[in-house]
Design a protein around this motif. Structure first.
Motif, PDB file in Angstrom:
ATOM      1  N   THR A 236      -2.248  12.254 -10.310  1.00 28.87           N
ATOM      2  CA  THR A 236      -1.916  10.914 -10.134  1.00 28.87           C
ATOM      3  C   THR A 236      -1.264  11.094  -8.890  1.00 28.87           C
ATOM      4  OG1 THR A 236      -3.219   8.913  -9.760  1.00 28.87           O
ATOM      5  CG2 THR A 236      -2.441   9.387 -11.453  1.00 28.87           C
ATOM      6  N   GLN A 237      -1.742  10.177  -8.179  1.00 37.97           N
ATOM      7  CA  GLN A 237      -0.363   9.077  -7.316  1.00 37.97           C
ATOM      8  C   GLN A 237      -0.804   7.194  -7.107  1.00 37.97           C
ATOM      9  OE1 GLN A 237      -1.317  10.911  -3.517  1.00 37.97           O
ATOM     10  NE2 GLN A 237      -3.063  10.346  -3.496  1.00 37.97           N
TER      11      GLN A 237
ATOM     12  N   ALA B 203      -4.401   5.458  -8.086  1.00 33.14           N
ATOM     13  CA  ALA B 203      -5.558   7.072  -7.591  1.00 33.14           C
ATOM     14  C   ALA B 203      -6.300   7.338  -8.519  1.00 33.14           C
ATOM     15  CB  ALA B 203      -5.099   7.572  -6.493  1.00 33.14           C
TER      16      ALA B 203
ATOM     17  N   GLN C 258       8.339   6.875  -4.681  1.00 35.84           N
ATOM     18  CA  GLN C 258       6.709   5.643  -4.797  1.00 35.84           C
ATOM     19  C   GLN C 258       5.665   6.597  -4.266  1.00 35.84           C
ATOM     20  OE1 GLN C 258       7.873   2.528  -2.873  1.00 35.84           O
ATOM     21  NE2 GLN C 258       9.177   1.890  -4.523  1.00 35.84           N
ATOM     22  N   GLN C 259       6.108   7.897  -3.395  1.00 31.22           N
ATOM     23  CA  GLN C 259       5.130   8.784  -2.586  1.00 31.22           C
ATOM     24  C   GLN C 259       4.861   9.817  -2.566  1.00 31.22           C
ATOM     25  OE1 GLN C 259       3.550   8.235   0.254  1.00 31.22           O
ATOM     26  NE2 GLN C 259       4.879   6.528   0.772  1.00 31.22           N
TER      27      GLN C 259
ATOM     28  N   PRO D  68       1.178  -0.803  -0.067  1.00 32.61           N
ATOM     29  CA  PRO D  68       0.020  -0.112   0.000  1.00 32.61           C
ATOM     30  C   PRO D  68       1.019   1.176   0.247  1.00 32.61           C
ATOM     31  CG  PRO D  68       0.064  -1.115   2.588  1.00 32.61           C
ATOM     32  CD  PRO D  68       0.673  -1.692   1.887  1.00 32.61           C
ATOM     33  N   VAL D  69       0.341   2.209  -0.689  1.00 35.19           N
ATOM     34  CA  VAL D  69       0.930   3.730  -1.111  1.00 35.19           C
ATOM     35  C   VAL D  69      -0.127   4.575  -0.461  1.00 35.19           C
ATOM     36  CG1 VAL D  69       2.590   5.219  -2.010  1.00 35.19           C
ATOM     37  CG2 VAL D  69       2.750   2.691  -2.653  1.00 35.19           C
ATOM     38  N   HIS D  70      -0.874   5.169  -1.113  1.00 34.51           N
ATOM     39  CA  HIS D  70      -1.989   5.892  -0.361  1.00 34.51           C
ATOM     40  C   HIS D  70      -3.286   5.139  -0.950  1.00 34.51           C
ATOM     41  CE1 HIS D  70       0.909   9.217  -0.490  1.00 34.51           C
ATOM     42  NE2 HIS D  70       1.256   9.141  -1.974  1.00 34.51           N
ATOM     43  N   GLU D  71      -4.083   4.281   0.076  1.00 36.01           N
ATOM     44  CA  GLU D  71      -4.795   3.691  -0.170  1.00 36.01           C
ATOM     45  C   GLU D  71      -5.947   4.334   0.526  1.00 36.01           C
ATOM     46  OE1 GLU D  71      -3.894  -0.291   1.794  1.00 36.01           O
ATOM     47  OE2 GLU D  71      -4.076  -0.962  -1.040  1.00 36.01           O
ATOM     48  N   ASN D  72      -6.144   5.591   0.342  1.00 37.17           N
ATOM     49  CA  ASN D  72      -7.197   5.954   0.220  1.00 37.17           C
ATOM     50  C   ASN D  72      -8.126   7.040  -0.390  1.00 37.17           C
ATOM     51  OD1 ASN D  72      -4.893   7.924  -0.264  1.00 37.17           O
ATOM     52  ND2 ASN D  72      -5.821   9.606   0.407  1.00 37.17           N
TER      53      ASN D  72
ATOM     54  N   ASN E 236      -2.133   3.819  -5.807  1.00 34.69           N
ATOM     55  CA  ASN E 236      -2.135   3.589  -4.232  1.00 34.69           C
ATOM     56  C   ASN E 236      -1.457   2.481  -4.370  1.00 34.69           C
ATOM     57  OD1 ASN E 236      -4.517   1.417  -4.080  1.00 34.69           O
ATOM     58  ND2 ASN E 236      -6.003   3.249  -3.970  1.00 34.69           N
ATOM     59  N   ARG E 237      -0.822   1.973  -4.443  1.00 38.14           N
ATOM     60  CA  ARG E 237      -0.640   0.393  -4.323  1.00 38.14           C
ATOM     61  C   ARG E 237       0.407  -0.012  -5.718  1.00 38.14           C
ATOM     62  NH1 ARG E 237      -6.184  -3.028  -3.651  1.00 38.14           N
ATOM     63  NH2 ARG E 237      -6.656  -0.838  -3.707  1.00 38.14           N
TER      64      ARG E 237
END
Length: 884
Positions: free
Chosen positions: A484-485, A505, A553-554, A465-469, A487-488
């Motif tokens: 974007t970014q 995302a 990755q962030q 997981p990276v940005h799982e929101n 997500n995983r």
């Protein structure tokens, strides 16, 4: 006594009364799920809700789901039909809660339905609950036990093992404890003699599980660890066939009205009778056919045709097993299965209407498959008998006797090359007192499996997981570039190569679906630009394939689709819709899509039709499509409720699962309206021009058109014109090109006849020379000669004539064409019988290595081509040596 249709309706109505939404069955053939070939459980279509990849539109649903299982617990294909309660295809009645109710309600409602609505006697019901597992540090499911104690006596609630009472989707994924409901169907006398609780989960044919309530609360990771899911879910499954058996008080699923119509039809066709309690091969054959025709028919109607690989191979294997049984045990040598399709189409027309809607097509596909395999059986039997007759078997000494044994490699070749089932080989062997070397067969089979696995295996790790929101968004209909970014992501290994799979995302990348290829493009993270090689779906997750993982990755990501490739792909997708509509107008309304491929270079469209298209039909298709292109019709795309969309006359694809809201693509309401998730042009004029490149058959009742539009059509026309111009130049620019080609063809034909006549005379002379030069070795003869003045076909014919006229003769003939050697070996029948010689083996093992080539053929006559003509003399002496 309730019929099966009423039993099904009562289940759905019951859960509808508990605020569940009734949803349609998903197709039996899975889409966008690399872990499955077929829908094998009711929960498959809801997997993304359990994983938290997308929210469930309804927190409570119920349905009856078409399922197919041909492997796993109790479902080995070769056992189906032998017993009376396992199947390939079955209906799974189910109710689901997505983060809503849990164990209390699920257990109470199951008890209410079974004992109040269906009125199953409570003294016939037994329950199992998960008893815990120390190795996994899982405690017993005391919560389920406590809920059951409200309804069932303690001595009827049994602890179950992890194997039986902890449900897992697969090696990874959602899982959790489950509680099973079992029913004792034995006679009163049997029940008095032995308590059923000692027979639960012991494979007793009359003490059977009918309902499994799964409480999904964990996710199994690649490492084997269990993680809690974001929400707890309920997933229940009850086999309709078993439930009907219980309620109709039958001793076998096949005695119920689900199968009785099919069994009666089989009896009418074959003139034989079925014994419900019989275990003779005849009765097993009835059950096999009645079961298998359901799996075959519904899978084909959902879009999966029999084939040599993947899901299609599974269907072909099931069909061939049914054919083998009626061929061997019902003495039926003509196609039978297709005659049963109308019985099923009528029986299921209300719950699964797609079979009746495609009845003629399904019948045609099955009949042609049957006819092809019946020919295979005849051929296989001849090959088997030839093997036996010429003594190719091995003799294995045992303690008490010598047995004749068929080699496992031969049995595997029969199975793999000719499609001849190994169990039929074993059966035929036993009938003459022989056996098959099953260990060797299994080794050969495992080698094949290993080769297949190595060729297509993809091993994936756990998601990181990276940005799982927030919700994952597809923006590709509106834009080709998205900020974007990540997500995983996860690492995968495909064919020995490391790749990365990224979920964004927000993404403009279209994932391969509905025949349209996935987008390619780039991901830019800071100064780093990473190429996206492909985009695919895993259930509803959009996955981007890359060879690199961003160092940051962030950070923010700019996702950019290859705009030119997307545009050319959209051109071909819109052209596909126009072609589909034109086909229905030119050929008839029976035409339906059976597959497609849409990319930037061309389109491929498979459709149901039983005859080759003539030139007039192809011209009319092109005329219609190009007329619509010149009209520059706007391509209108709407998002509508499914029911409203269907009222517009929109065409939906058989075998596709559509949600409550659907995307409708309209190109002139009077011409083309289809449900489609693909990308399209704004107006048909963007297609420029449409041209069909080819039309051919690809399967029983299925034709394929390959075509181009837009820039690809322009390139194709230019290439064809260049070829035409080159032909004109070669023929000195004649005024009438067609006449010149016909004259040239006629002249070539006359020349060929003269050459053949000369070769025949030369072959006759060579034949006389060879007979004068025969070398005798004991009672056998050898002839070897390097020939000139004839071609390979004439050489083969000469060798064939000599071996037939002289049964004691071993002959080797060779010639050199363009500096390369060609060799033919022929062996007379008497020599084959006495010495057990094999021309194809001699070619492979002796000739081919010497001339640095390869070849093959029959036992009597074989040939090889090679690269080294300097070793021909060695060939003659080496082959001669096999007769001493």
């Amino acid at each position: 006594m309730m019929g099966s249709a009423e039993i099904r309706d009562k289940f759905l109505d019951f859960f509808k009364s508990k605020a569940h939404v009734i949803v349609p069955s998903a197709p039996i053939v899975t889409k966008n799920d690399p872990t499955l070939l077929f829908t094998n459980a009711g929960m498959n279509q809801f997997k993304d809700y359990f994983l938290g990849n997308k929210p469930a539109p309804n927190p409570r649903v119920t349905d009856t789901q078409k399922c197919l299982r041909v492997s796993g617990k109790h479902n080995d294909l070769e056992e189906v039909g032998v017993d009376t309660y396992h199947h390939t295809m079955f209906e799974m009645l189910g109710n689901w809660s997505f983060g809503d109710y849990f164990k209390k309600e699920a257990i109470a409602w199951s008890w209410e339905l079974l004992t109040k609505v269906y009125q199953i006697p409570v003294d016939r019901i037994y329950i199992t609950v998960f008893g815990g597992d120390l190795s996994e540090k899982l405690t017993p499911d005391e919560e389920s036990r406590a809920e059951w104690l409200k309804w069932v006596a303690d001595d009827r609630i049994l602890d179950g093992s992890k194997k039986d009472n902890f449900w897992e989707m697969g090696d990874t994924g959602p899982c959790g404890p489950c509680t099973e409901i079992h029913v004792d169907c034995r006679t009163a006398e049997d029940r008095k003699n032995q308590d059923a609780k000692n027979l639960v989960n012991k494979d007793h044919p009359q003490v059977i599980e009918i309902w499994n309530l799964v409480f999904i609360q964990f996710n199994r990771t690649k490492s084997g660890a269990l993680e809690s899911l974001p929400a707890r879910h309920v997933d229940t499954g009850m086999g309709l066939e078993r439930l009907v058996r219980v309620l109709q008080q039958k001793q076998s699923n096949y005695d119920t009205d689900i199968f009785s119509g099919t069994l009666d039809a089989i009896a009418g066709i074959t003139g034989q009778t079925y014994s419900a309690s019989g275990n003779a091969k005849k009765d097993i054959a009835f059950r096999v056919i009645a079961d298998h025709i359901r799996a075959i028919s519904f899978t084909i109607s959902d879009g999966q045709l029999p084939a040599n690989t993947g899901a299609g191979y599974v269907i072909r294997r099931i069909l061939r097993r049914a054919v083998r049984y009626y061929y061997s045990y019902l003495d039926q040598k003509e196609p039978l299965l297709y005659l049963l399709v109308p019985v099923l189409a009528t029986q299921f027309q209300k719950v699964f209407p797609e079979l009746q809607q495609q009845q003629a097509f399904v019948e045609r596909v099955i009949r042609e498959e049957e006819e092809a395999f019946l020919r295979t059986l005849d051929k296989g039997i001849k090959i088997f008998n030839d093997y036996i007759e010429h003594g190719s078997a091995e003799k294995a000494e045992s303690a008490s006797h010598a047995e004749k044994r068929i080699s496992g490699s031969f049995a595997f070749k029969l199975n793999d090359t000719f499609g001849f089932p190994v169990d039929l080989t074993s059966l035929m062997a036993r009938e003459i007192g022989w056996t098959v070397d099953e260990k060797e067969f299994e080794k050969e089979l495992q080698k094949q499996k290993d080769r297949s696995r190595a060729a297509g295996q993809m091993d994936t790790g756990d998601w990181v997981p990276v940005h799982e929101n927030g919700k994952i968004v597809f923006s590709g209909y509106e834009e080709l570039n998205s900020d974007t970014q990540i997500n995983r992501w996860r690492k995968a290994r495909v064919k020995g190569k490391d790749i990365y799979q990224l979920v964004l995302a927000k993404t403009p990348f279209y994932a391969e679906s509905g025949g349209q290829v996935g987008d390619t493009g780039t991901l830019t993270v800071g100064e780093e630009k990473i190429e996206v090689l492909d985009t695919k779906k895993e259930n509803d997750l959009i996955i981007h394939f890359t060879e690199k993982l961003p160092m940051d990755q962030q950070g923010p990501v700019l996702a950019r689709v290859d705009a030119i490739k997307r545009k050319n792909t959209a051109v071909h997708h819109t052209a596909t819709h126009l072609l589909h509509a034109a086909l229905r107008q030119v050929l008839g309304s029976h035409v339906s899509q059976k597959g497609s491929l849409v990319n930037s270079e061309h389109l491929r469209f498979d459709f149901s039709h039983f005859a080759k298209l003539n030139s007039g039909e192809i011209s009319e298709l092109e005329r219609l499509v190009n007329a619509k292109i010149r009209e520059n019709i706007p391509v209108v795309i709407q998002i509508l409720p499914r029911e409203e969309a269907m009222k517009t006359g929109a065409m939906a694809l058989f075998g596709e699962k559509y949600g409550e809201m659907v995307r409708v693509v309209t190109i002139d309401p009077a011409f083309s309206i289809e449900l489609c998730g693909g990308t399209h042009v704004v107006a048909t004029g963007e297609l420029g021009y449409f041209k069909i490149k080819s039309e051919a058959a690809v399967a029983a009742g299925v034709r394929r058109i390959e075509a181009v539009a837009g820039l690809a059509a322009e390139n194709y026309i230019n290439q064809e014109l260049q070829i035409l111009s080159s032909v004109r130049e070669q023929l000195k620019n004649p005024k009438d090109l067609t006449k010149s080609i016909l004259d040239l063809t006629a002249e070539s034909g006359n020349m060929r006849k003269k050459i053949e006549s000369l070769e025949m005379k030369q072959a006759a002379a060579l034949k006389a020379e060879l007979l004068n030069e025969l070398v005798r070795t004991g009672k056998y003869a050898f002839a070897g000669k390097r020939c000139e003045g004839i071609g390979p076909d004439a050489l083969r014919k000469l060798a064939g004539e000599l071996r037939q006229e002289h049964p004691d003769l071993l002959i080797v003939l060779s010639l050199i064409t363009d500096g390369k050697p060609f060799v033919v070996v022929g062996i007379g029948d008497q020599l084959i019988k006495d010495k057990n010689l094999d021309a194809s083996a001699i070619i492979r093992e002796t000739v081919a290595p010497l001339i640095k080539g390869g070849g093959g053929g029959q036992k009597t006559l074989a040939s090889a081509g090679g690269l080294d003509a300097g070793s021909l003399e060695k060939v003659f002496s080496a082959v001669k040596s096999v007769i001493g």
